[in-house]
Write a protein that holds these residues in place. Structure first.
Motif, PDB file in Angstrom:
ATOM      1  N   GLY A 284       0.807  -1.215   0.000  1.00  0.00           N
ATOM      2  CA  GLY A 284       0.000   0.000   0.000  1.00  0.00           C
ATOM      3  C   GLY A 284       0.834   1.254   0.000  1.00  0.00           C
ATOM      4  N   ALA A 285       0.150   2.358   0.171  1.00  0.00           N
ATOM      5  CA  ALA A 285       0.830   3.658   0.181  1.00  0.00           C
ATOM      6  C   ALA A 285      -0.031   4.665   0.918  1.00  0.00           C
ATOM      7  CB  ALA A 285       1.099   4.133  -1.246  1.00  0.00           C
ATOM      8  N   TYR A 286       0.638   5.580   1.593  1.00  0.00           N
ATOM      9  CA  TYR A 286      -0.033   6.735   2.198  1.00  0.00           C
ATOM     10  C   TYR A 286       0.333   7.966   1.383  1.00  0.00           C
ATOM     11  CZ  TYR A 286      -0.813   3.771   6.292  1.00  0.00           C
ATOM     12  OH  TYR A 286      -1.204   2.751   7.135  1.00  0.00           O
ATOM     13  N   PHE A 287      -0.605   8.885   1.283  1.00  0.00           N
ATOM     14  CA  PHE A 287      -0.374  10.125   0.565  1.00  0.00           C
ATOM     15  C   PHE A 287      -0.349  11.249   1.600  1.00  0.00           C
ATOM     16  CE2 PHE A 287      -1.842   7.101  -2.409  1.00  0.00           C
ATOM     17  CZ  PHE A 287      -1.268   7.426  -3.624  1.00  0.00           C
ATOM     18  N   VAL A 288       0.779  11.939   1.678  1.00  0.00           N
ATOM     19  CA  VAL A 288       1.017  12.917   2.741  1.00  0.00           C
ATOM     20  C   VAL A 288       1.125  14.316   2.154  1.00  0.00           C
ATOM     21  CG1 VAL A 288       2.550  13.589   4.624  1.00  0.00           C
ATOM     22  CG2 VAL A 288       2.233  11.161   4.084  1.00  0.00           C
ATOM     23  N   LYS A 289       0.384  15.245   2.735  1.00  0.00           N
ATOM     24  CA  LYS A 289       0.420  16.637   2.295  1.00  0.00           C
ATOM     25  C   LYS A 289       0.326  17.542   3.516  1.00  0.00           C
ATOM     26  CE  LYS A 289      -1.706  19.694  -1.157  1.00  0.00           C
ATOM     27  NZ  LYS A 289      -2.770  19.783  -2.191  1.00  0.00           N
ATOM     28  N   GLY A 290       1.240  18.505   3.603  1.00  0.00           N
ATOM     29  CA  GLY A 290       1.243  19.409   4.751  1.00  0.00           C
ATOM     30  C   GLY A 290       1.464  18.684   6.056  1.00  0.00           C
ATOM     31  N   GLY A 291       2.197  17.585   6.016  1.00  0.00           N
ATOM     32  CA  GLY A 291       2.488  16.828   7.225  1.00  0.00           C
ATOM     33  C   GLY A 291       1.371  15.906   7.667  1.00  0.00           C
ATOM     34  N   LYS A 292       0.272  15.856   6.915  1.00  0.00           N
ATOM     35  CA  LYS A 292      -0.861  15.023   7.284  1.00  0.00           C
ATOM     36  C   LYS A 292      -1.098  13.937   6.237  1.00  0.00           C
ATOM     37  CE  LYS A 292      -3.417  18.601   9.825  1.00  0.00           C
ATOM     38  NZ  LYS A 292      -4.718  19.318   9.920  1.00  0.00           N
ATOM     39  N   VAL A 293      -1.606  12.798   6.687  1.00  0.00           N
ATOM     40  CA  VAL A 293      -1.972  11.720   5.774  1.00  0.00           C
ATOM     41  C   VAL A 293      -3.345  12.051   5.199  1.00  0.00           C
ATOM     42  CG1 VAL A 293      -2.463   9.268   5.525  1.00  0.00           C
ATOM     43  CG2 VAL A 293      -0.663  10.020   7.096  1.00  0.00           C
ATOM     44  N   VAL A 294      -3.401  12.335   3.899  1.00  0.00           N
ATOM     45  CA  VAL A 294      -4.655  12.763   3.262  1.00  0.00           C
ATOM     46  C   VAL A 294      -5.245  11.694   2.357  1.00  0.00           C
ATOM     47  CG1 VAL A 294      -4.023  15.198   3.380  1.00  0.00           C
ATOM     48  CG2 VAL A 294      -3.420  13.860   1.344  1.00  0.00           C
ATOM     49  N   GLY A 295      -4.537  10.573   2.189  1.00  0.00           N
ATOM     50  CA  GLY A 295      -5.041   9.510   1.337  1.00  0.00           C
ATOM     51  C   GLY A 295      -4.359   8.200   1.647  1.00  0.00           C
ATOM     52  N   GLY A 296      -5.046   7.102   1.318  1.00  0.00           N
ATOM     53  CA  GLY A 296      -4.479   5.792   1.559  1.00  0.00           C
ATOM     54  C   GLY A 296      -4.854   4.805   0.472  1.00  0.00           C
ATOM     55  N   PHE A 297      -3.886   4.026   0.033  1.00  0.00           N
ATOM     56  CA  PHE A 297      -4.072   2.997  -1.000  1.00  0.00           C
ATOM     57  C   PHE A 297      -3.675   1.662  -0.408  1.00  0.00           C
ATOM     58  CE2 PHE A 297      -2.203   0.215  -4.165  1.00  0.00           C
ATOM     59  CZ  PHE A 297      -3.121   0.238  -5.209  1.00  0.00           C
TER      60      PHE A 297
END
Length: 333
Positions: A284-297
């Motif tokens: 899987g993968a996490y999508f990080v923006k601005g220090g926060k996790v905003v998405g997950g695969f």
């Protein structure tokens, strides 16, 4: 919603102008729309038989029957488009014993979501199932015999070599643009080509609502970020007029099944798990923006693990330094 008026506009009596007053008028308009769609092809040879477009459920049902006939006849297929639709169609073709080739202008499958590393796994998986990939290529035309397609002409996106593929079946899955031309001068347009709506899916005209693929709406969980979502779940749920929607995609092909929650645009990707074709598939993968996790695969997750990824995408927790090492355990907390 169409407001009807009397015939006062000069030229309103000309053919091609439709007024919806009853069921017969609607049926006539549908027939006219089919004529317009058939006349709109720009690719040379697009009128040949054997070329299919997936627009509605009836198109899908027809394609199933065509696939059965092609399998018996020993046909070959070309799938135009390496995105969501193209990948699912190619998987079904392979599962039904029909050799196929995916043609795409991008340099990897599902480039809007997959990183090169994610794409590499699925590309190897598809190739092991007998699906060929033509990356960085565009379709320039079709030729045929006795009214049916037989050859697909390709050209490299960089203007290089031109090639041809033999095909008895072509499926075009290149996505769609929202059909908003009728409303451009009457309603406010939003980002990504959709009609701007409020939290109730009301447009700039208080008497008109827009739902589904055509609507551009604000994501409550992402600080009002604007989105136009092309997905069946959104199309169904937006009919309720007010809801807290977490962007969501999923796909089930072969013996794989992935889910994606949240957003990926402009995000850094943190991957976990290193799957091998023929071995463990979970990754899987996490999508990080601005220090926060905003998405997950997540690929090949359990129902509980998938629900955990959805929870993370909605709550947007801070991303720890060891996010990749924690993997799915981070979402399961």
């Amino acid at each position: 919603v169409i407001r009807l008026t009397e015939f006062e506009t000069p030229g309103a009596e000309l053919s091609g102008i439709h007024y919806i007053r009853n069921e017969a008028d609607a049926a006539k308009l549908v027939q006219a729309m089919e004529v317009v769609r058939a006349a709109g092809g720009r690719t040379p040879g697009a009128e040949f038989g054997g070329i299919h477009y997936l627009i509605d459920e009836a198109d899908g049902a027809k394609l199933v029957q065509v696939m059965k006939a092609d399998r018996v006849a020993g046909g070959r297929a070309v799938v135009v488009g390496g995105g969501y639709i193209g990948m699912e169609v190619a998987a079904q073709l392979a599962s039904n014993g029909i050799p196929s080739t995916i043609v795409m202008p991008e340099n990897r499958l599902l480039a809007r979501l997959f990183t090169p590393e994610l794409a590499a796994f699925y590309e190897s998986y598809y190739q092991n199932k007998g699906v060929n990939l033509c990356k960085g290529q565009k379709v320039t035309g079709f030729s045929g015999v006795a009214g049916r397609v037989s050859t697909v002409s390709l050209e490299a996106m960089d203007g290089g070599a031109k090639t041809e593929l033999q095909a008895s079946l072509v499926v075009v899955g290149v996505g769609a643009r929202p059909n908003v031309e009728l409303f451009k001068e009457q309603l406010e347009m939003g980002a990504m080509g959709g009609i701007q709506v409020d939290a109730s899916f009301k447009t700039s005209n208080a008497d008109v609502y827009a739902i589904g693929d055509i609507a551009t709406f604000a994501l409550k969980v992402y600080e009002g970020a604007m989105l136009r979502q092309e997905h069946v779940t959104h199309a169904r749920q937006s009919a309720s007029h007010a809801y807290d929607y977490p962007p969501f995609f999923y796909s089930r092909v072969f013996d794989l099944a992935w889910v994606f929650y949240g957003t990926s645009e402009g995000a850094e990707v943190v991957q976990f798990g290193r799957p091998e074709v023929g071995g463990a598939a979970k990754h899987g993968a996490y999508f990080v923006k601005g220090g926060k996790v905003v998405g997950g695969f997540l690929e090949s997750g359990s129902a509980d693990e998938n629900a955990s990824m959805q929870k993370v995408a909605k709550e947007r927790p801070a991303a720890p330094a060891d996010l990749a090492a924690q993997g799915i355990a981070f979402a399961a907390k």
